[in-house]
Design a protein around this motif. Structure first.
Motif, PDB file in Angstrom:
ATOM      1  N   ALA A 369       0.831  -1.207   0.000  1.00 53.56           N
ATOM      2  CA  ALA A 369       0.000   0.000   0.000  1.00 53.56           C
ATOM      3  C   ALA A 369       0.865   1.255   0.000  1.00 53.56           C
ATOM      4  O   ALA A 369       0.593   2.213  -0.738  1.00 53.56           O
ATOM      5  N   LEU A 370       1.937   1.269   0.808  1.00 55.24           N
ATOM      6  CA  LEU A 370       2.807   2.440   0.877  1.00 55.24           C
ATOM      7  C   LEU A 370       3.567   2.653  -0.429  1.00 55.24           C
ATOM      8  O   LEU A 370       3.640   3.780  -0.938  1.00 55.24           O
ATOM      9  N   VAL A 371       4.120   1.575  -0.977  1.00 55.60           N
ATOM     10  CA  VAL A 371       4.910   1.698  -2.208  1.00 55.60           C
ATOM     11  C   VAL A 371       4.024   2.108  -3.382  1.00 55.60           C
ATOM     12  O   VAL A 371       4.352   3.034  -4.144  1.00 55.60           O
ATOM     13  N   THR A 372       2.875   1.443  -3.524  1.00 55.36           N
ATOM     14  CA  THR A 372       1.985   1.719  -4.653  1.00 55.36           C
ATOM     15  C   THR A 372       1.420   3.131  -4.580  1.00 55.36           C
ATOM     16  O   THR A 372       1.415   3.867  -5.577  1.00 55.36           O
ATOM     17  N   THR A 373       0.934   3.511  -3.412  1.00 51.32           N
ATOM     18  CA  THR A 373       0.315   4.838  -3.277  1.00 51.32           C
ATOM     19  C   THR A 373       1.342   5.945  -3.485  1.00 51.32           C
ATOM     20  O   THR A 373       1.056   6.950  -4.143  1.00 51.32           O
ATOM     21  N   SER A 374       2.542   5.777  -2.931  1.00 48.23           N
ATOM     22  CA  SER A 374       3.557   6.829  -3.082  1.00 48.23           C
ATOM     23  C   SER A 374       3.949   6.995  -4.556  1.00 48.23           C
ATOM     24  O   SER A 374       4.144   8.120  -5.030  1.00 48.23           O
ATOM     25  N   ALA A 375       4.055   5.887  -5.292  1.00 48.40           N
ATOM     26  CA  ALA A 375       4.371   5.976  -6.721  1.00 48.40           C
ATOM     27  C   ALA A 375       3.238   6.653  -7.494  1.00 48.40           C
ATOM     28  O   ALA A 375       3.475   7.435  -8.424  1.00 48.40           O
ATOM     29  N   MET A 376       2.013   6.390  -7.086  1.00 49.10           N
ATOM     30  CA  MET A 376       0.838   6.954  -7.747  1.00 49.10           C
ATOM     31  C   MET A 376       0.699   8.457  -7.465  1.00 49.10           C
ATOM     32  O   MET A 376       0.328   9.250  -8.333  1.00 49.10           O
ATOM     33  N   VAL A 377       1.055   8.847  -6.238  1.00 50.37           N
ATOM     34  CA  VAL A 377       0.831  10.221  -5.784  1.00 50.37           C
ATOM     35  C   VAL A 377       1.966  11.154  -6.218  1.00 50.37           C
ATOM     36  O   VAL A 377       1.746  12.355  -6.392  1.00 50.37           O
ATOM     37  N   ALA A 378       3.174  10.606  -6.412  1.00 54.17           N
ATOM     38  CA  ALA A 378       4.352  11.452  -6.686  1.00 54.17           C
ATOM     39  C   ALA A 378       4.116  12.489  -7.793  1.00 54.17           C
ATOM     40  O   ALA A 378       4.460  13.671  -7.610  1.00 54.17           O
ATOM     41  N   PRO A 379       3.513  12.122  -8.939  1.00 49.33           N
ATOM     42  CA  PRO A 379       3.322  13.135  -9.987  1.00 49.33           C
ATOM     43  C   PRO A 379       2.239  14.171  -9.655  1.00 49.33           C
ATOM     44  O   PRO A 379       2.127  15.182 -10.353  1.00 49.33           O
TER      45      PRO A 379
END
Length: 455
Positions: A369-379
């Motif tokens: 959840a942390l890895v996926t969400t952070s990658a999704m939110v970064a842009p």
């Protein structure tokens, strides 16, 4: 929407089948994993492959740790070392706040140690303290679990927070992430402990399937049990099988930090190896062997290892089945649907929180959840107004708060806590799952308040 409804039906099936039909959780979880495959239209040929790989994957990560931790726990209990540990902690911290004591221990231990491993290692101490203080083992279990869970989710060097910080461009600001994480996780741990106190005076007989150890059996008085062991081990002998592995894992986490403080030579290689949970627990088992008494120590060791394996078997099977259920959910469209549906919401810090919470609840892994969400939110940080150093740090915290909301049947930690504590599944949902919901919501409220001041 139907994707979410299927998940809710599967969770209801697990709870109802284990509580009302008395189906063993191992079979209920396996059935739920297979039903999920058909319901989400996974190719038929992939369903059983995914179940098998999910089962094996989670046991590859935590299985040996559970087995070794259970064997050490049996030796600690049968040697009287658990009694020594309980009395030492009580002398140091007193008896007034039993859940606070365990929450603090969990909070500190889980900074370098995965919460699953930490719970397994500290389980004997928790049982001994519950027996010595005559309080509910459910309350003590939740206090320990939520203390561990708080720092596991927010504070590097745990992989989830480190990966989220890296995805958001904070590799050079890990110190700030750690500082804010310690504050947020302290409040989350306190919230979990206060929920645990709700069960402090409740009758465990209505909440557990069986007593988790002979220390907590109904017909055993603690003082009588103490007398049975005769001369008890010293505090060092009692704590070494627990604290030596914890210390080694801590050192292993330090040498593996991005800056490589001890270089990359022989010292690094040795400490990295010894700092892995399996190696550390094998050394802990060596220290536990010094607790064996009498003449035929080889037979004692054999008998206690056998008893530990018997105790660990159902925990391993249930944890593996939980991994199978989580793996099946990960390959369905559920995660993508939730991420796309929620990422469009223009609600600032609450957006990464909701996305992370939805992914955690759907597929079970906090780290994923942390890895996926952070990658999704970064842009999206610029459009969310979070494109500053502190904005990125608070985004990591918001993702972490979502990543602990909630721990239930598809999370291996849920089964480690419930099975080592011998909680009924319905009890585990009321105690552990609700505790993680409260932790996540309280942490997010604090993060939002910090954003009002710091952004």
């Amino acid at each position: 929407m139907w994707l979410v409804l299927i998940l809710l039906v599967l969770i209801a099936f697990i709870v109802y089948s284990t509580v009302s039909w008395k189906l063993h959780p191992f079979l209920a979880l396996l059935a739920a994993a297979i039903l999920a495959g058909f319901a989400y239209q996974v190719p038929v040929g992939e369903i059983l492959k995914t179940v098998a790989s999910g089962f094996g994957g989670i046991l590859g990560y935590i299985g040996i740790v559970i087995a070794l931790g259970t064997i050490i726990g049996v030796i600690l209990e049968r040697s009287g070392a658990a009694i020594t540990m309980a009395e030492s902690v009580i002398r140091l911290l007193g008896e007034r706040f039993p859940t606070l004591t365990l929450s603090i221990i969990g909070y500190l231990v889980s900074i370098p140690v995965f919460c699953d491993s930490g719970y397994v290692i500290l389980n004997s101490l928790k049982n001994a303290l519950a027996a010595r203080m005559k309080v509910s083992v459910v309350a003590m279990s939740v206090a320990l679990a939520t203390g561990l869970y708080a720092t596991h989710t927010f504070v590097p060097p745990t992989p989830g927070p480190i990966a989220a910080a890296g995805n958001l461009g904070l590799e050079g600001s890990l110190g700030l992430v750690i500082a804010v994480g310690l504050l947020v996780s302290a409040v989350a741990a306190l919230a979990g402990m206060l929920w645990a106190n709700r069960f402090l005076k409740q009758d465990d007989r209505a909440l557990l399937d069986e007593a988790p150890s002979e220390l907590l059996a109904e017909d055993v008085d603690f003082e009588t049990l103490r007398a049975r062991y005769g001369t008890l081990p010293t505090a060092w002998q009692a704590f070494a099988p627990i604290f030596v592995p914890i210390a080694l894992i801590c050192i292993g986490s330090v040498v593996a930090l991005p800056g490589k403080p001890l270089g990359e030579g022989v010292v690094f290689s040795v400490l990295s190896f010894l700092g892995q949970p399996v190696a550390a627990l094998l050394i802990g088992l060596g220290f536990a062997c010094t607790l064996l008494k009498g003449e035929d120590k080889r037979q004692q060791f054999h008998d206690q290892v056998a008893a530990g394996i018997v105790s660990a078997a159902p925990i391993l099977l249930i944890t593996g089945a939980g991994g199978a259920f989580g793996a099946m959910l990960k390959i369905t469209p559920l995660g993508d649907y939730l991420g796309q549906s929620l990422s469009a919401l223009g609600i600032g810090l609450f957006m990464p929180f909701i996305v992370s919470a939805a992914l955690k609840t759907a597929q079970g892994s906090t780290t994923v959840a942390l890895v996926t969400t952070s990658a999704m939110v970064a842009p999206l940080l610029g459009s969310l107004g979070l494109d500053s150093e502190m904005g990125r740090v608070l985004t990591v915290m918001a993702i972490g708060a979502g990543g602990m909301t909630v721990s239930h049947a598809n999370d291996s930690f849920f089964w480690v806590v419930s099975q080592f504590s011998r909680m009924k599944v319905s009890t585990a949902y009321r105690a552990q799952t609700v505790a993680t919901l409260i932790q996540g919501v309280v942490a997010m409220i604090l993060i939002w308040l910090l954003s009002l001041v710091l952004l």
